[in-house]
Design a protein around this motif. Structure first.
Motif, mmCIF file in Angstrom:
data_model
loop_
_atom_site.group_PDB
_atom_site.id
_atom_site.type_symbol
_atom_site.label_atom_id
_atom_site.label_comp_id
_atom_site.label_asym_id
_atom_site.label_seq_id
_atom_site.Cartn_x
_atom_site.Cartn_y
_atom_site.Cartn_z
ATOM 1 N N ILE A 35 -23.122 42.425 -42.015
ATOM 2 C CA ILE A 35 -22.331 41.331 -41.461
ATOM 3 C C ILE A 35 -23.239 40.120 -41.261
ATOM 4 O O ILE A 35 -24.193 40.164 -40.478
ATOM 5 N N ALA A 36 -22.942 39.048 -41.984
ATOM 6 C CA ALA A 36 -23.703 37.802 -41.893
ATOM 7 C C ALA A 36 -23.015 36.910 -40.871
ATOM 8 O O ALA A 36 -22.018 36.258 -41.177
ATOM 9 N N ASP A 37 -23.534 36.891 -39.666
ATOM 10 C CA ASP A 37 -22.877 36.243 -38.528
ATOM 11 C C ASP A 37 -23.465 34.849 -38.306
ATOM 12 O O ASP A 37 -24.613 34.701 -37.897
ATOM 13 N N ASP A 38 -22.621 33.833 -38.543
ATOM 14 C CA ASP A 38 -23.061 32.438 -38.485
ATOM 15 C C ASP A 38 -23.014 31.871 -37.064
ATOM 16 O O ASP A 38 -22.545 30.760 -36.838
ATOM 17 N N GLY A 39 -23.498 32.689 -36.089
ATOM 18 C CA GLY A 39 -23.638 32.181 -34.732
ATOM 19 C C GLY A 39 -22.520 32.521 -33.778
ATOM 20 O O GLY A 39 -22.256 31.767 -32.830
ATOM 21 N N SER A 40 -21.851 33.667 -33.976
ATOM 22 C CA SER A 40 -20.731 34.035 -33.105
ATOM 23 C C SER A 40 -21.177 34.332 -31.681
ATOM 24 O O SER A 40 -22.343 34.635 -31.410
ATOM 25 N N ARG A 41 -20.215 34.306 -30.764
ATOM 26 C CA ARG A 41 -20.471 34.626 -29.361
ATOM 27 C C ARG A 41 -20.632 36.140 -29.169
ATOM 28 O O ARG A 41 -20.470 36.928 -30.102
ATOM 29 N N ASP A 42 -20.896 36.535 -27.926
ATOM 30 C CA ASP A 42 -21.171 37.935 -27.629
ATOM 31 C C ASP A 42 -19.977 38.853 -27.825
ATOM 32 O O ASP A 42 -20.141 40.067 -27.954
ATOM 33 N N ASP A 43 -18.735 38.305 -27.835
ATOM 34 C CA ASP A 43 -17.591 39.191 -28.050
ATOM 35 C C ASP A 43 -17.603 39.776 -29.454
ATOM 36 O O ASP A 43 -17.144 40.910 -29.674
ATOM 37 N N THR A 44 -18.144 39.039 -30.415
ATOM 38 C CA THR A 44 -18.289 39.590 -31.768
ATOM 39 C C THR A 44 -19.333 40.691 -31.778
ATOM 40 O O THR A 44 -19.134 41.748 -32.394
ATOM 41 N N ARG A 45 -20.461 40.475 -31.094
ATOM 42 C CA ARG A 45 -21.483 41.505 -31.011
ATOM 43 C C ARG A 45 -20.926 42.779 -30.383
ATOM 44 O O ARG A 45 -21.165 43.889 -30.866
ATOM 45 N N ALA A 46 -20.154 42.610 -29.304
ATOM 46 C CA ALA A 46 -19.585 43.775 -28.623
ATOM 47 C C ALA A 46 -18.628 44.536 -29.530
ATOM 48 O O ALA A 46 -18.604 45.781 -29.541
ATOM 49 N N LEU A 47 -17.823 43.801 -30.300
ATOM 50 C CA LEU A 47 -16.910 44.455 -31.233
ATOM 51 C C LEU A 47 -17.686 45.265 -32.270
ATOM 52 O O LEU A 47 -17.346 46.417 -32.565
ATOM 53 N N ILE A 48 -18.722 44.670 -32.829
ATOM 54 C CA ILE A 48 -19.507 45.364 -33.858
ATOM 55 C C ILE A 48 -20.147 46.623 -33.281
ATOM 56 O O ILE A 48 -20.171 47.673 -33.930
ATOM 57 N N GLU A 49 -20.653 46.541 -32.044
ATOM 58 C CA GLU A 49 -21.234 47.728 -31.410
ATOM 59 C C GLU A 49 -20.192 48.826 -31.262
ATOM 60 O O GLU A 49 -20.475 50.010 -31.499
ATOM 61 N N ARG A 50 -18.988 48.456 -30.885
ATOM 62 C CA ARG A 50 -17.913 49.450 -30.736
ATOM 63 C C ARG A 50 -17.519 50.037 -32.073
ATOM 64 O O ARG A 50 -17.363 51.262 -32.209
#
Length: 283
Positions: A35-50
């Motif tokens: 996933i090439a993440d162009d600067g998303s907030r922490d809610d995207t990180r949390a989703l990916i962890e889940r």
């Protein structure tokens, strides 16, 4: 052959979850997701962890701080992070059909890149699609889509075609054989040979310019518009502006006129030893 699927995302966790579910349903499982993440907030990180907890394939999350639309920059970082010899590129708003990866691998050959497309959905259907709609694959059933209000169109053939009709439609399609960031692939060695994506470019033609340089390198394009299927989830594009597109058009024209192969500002700036910080989110 190791395979990496690379796609970008930016502050769209609802769409990203649907795309990830699509990749969890693939008929082949021998690939990784980058996933090439162009600067998303922490809610995207949390989703990916889940989602990582339930994923049948490895997921890597390559992130950098938000600096406006910098798709080319984060794609280059994702390419360097990818372990695959073969790279399939799509977008974080495109749900893949269950045979998406399989079709790319079936058609791929050395010295070529694959040029696919997408089936665009309106915003209301994009929002109502559930996880079950994806796992059951009814989101790719044209009758089901019509029952949800999708207007009938000749483009319905993209999700209807099978077998001989698929091959025939790929053959007669008038669509240009361009590199389409939502559905294209090639061997990693060629991405590196053209120095990746040109980071001078923002939104508007940046993917096609990359494909132009692959052609200048000598690669041939193969059409898979009716073979490798994904549905596109509609969304706003507040990052688009005329000046950005005009600047990109100028770079693409120069690439064509001078038959440029290597990006002026590309992967090589990070160093061949790749010891620089990838910006991968911890997990």
């Amino acid at each position: 052959m190791k395979v990496s699927v690379i796609f970008t995302t930016y502050n769209s966790p609802e769409w990203l979850e649907k795309v990830l579910v699509g990749f969890f349903c693939q008929s082949v499982r021998d690939f990784e997701i980058v996933i090439a993440d162009d600067g998303s907030r922490d809610d995207t990180r949390a989703l990916i962890e889940r989602m990582r907890q339930e994923s049948p394939v490895p997921i890597r999350h390559i992130w950098h701080p938000d600096d406006g639309f910098q798709k080319c920059r984060i794609l280059n970082k994702a390419v360097l992070a990818a372990s695959g010899d073969y790279l399939i590129f799509t977008d974080g708003d495109c749900i893949p059909r269950s045979d998406f990866v399989e079709q790319h691998l079936r058609v791929s050959s050395h010295g070529t890149f694959l040029s696919g497309g997408y089936f665009k959905l309106p915003i209301d259907i994009s929002q109502m699609i559930s996880r079950e709609d994806i796992t059951s694959q009814r989101v790719f059933n044209i009758d089901w889509l019509h029952s949800k209000g999708l207007k009938r169109s000749i483009k319905d053939l993209k999700v209807m075609a099978r077998g001989f009709l698929t091959r025939f439609l790929n053959f007669i399609s008038p669509a240009k054989l361009t590199w389409n960031g939502h559905n294209s692939s090639c061997h990693k060695e060629f991405v590196l040979a053209v120095n990746g994506f040109d980071e001078r470019m923002q939104y508007g033609g940046e993917d096609c310019e990359f494909g132009d340089r692959l052609k200048n390198l000598g690669l041939k394009a193969k059409r898979i518009r009716y073979s490798a299927i994904c549905v596109h989830l509609e969304h706003g594009r507040g990052y688009v502006n005329p000046a950005m597109i005009e600047a990109n058009n100028k770079i693409r024209l120069e690439t064509r006129l001078h038959r440029t192969v290597k990006a002026l500002v590309g992967i090589d700036q990070y160093g061949v030893d790749q010891s620089w910080e990838l910006g991968e989110k911890p997990h």
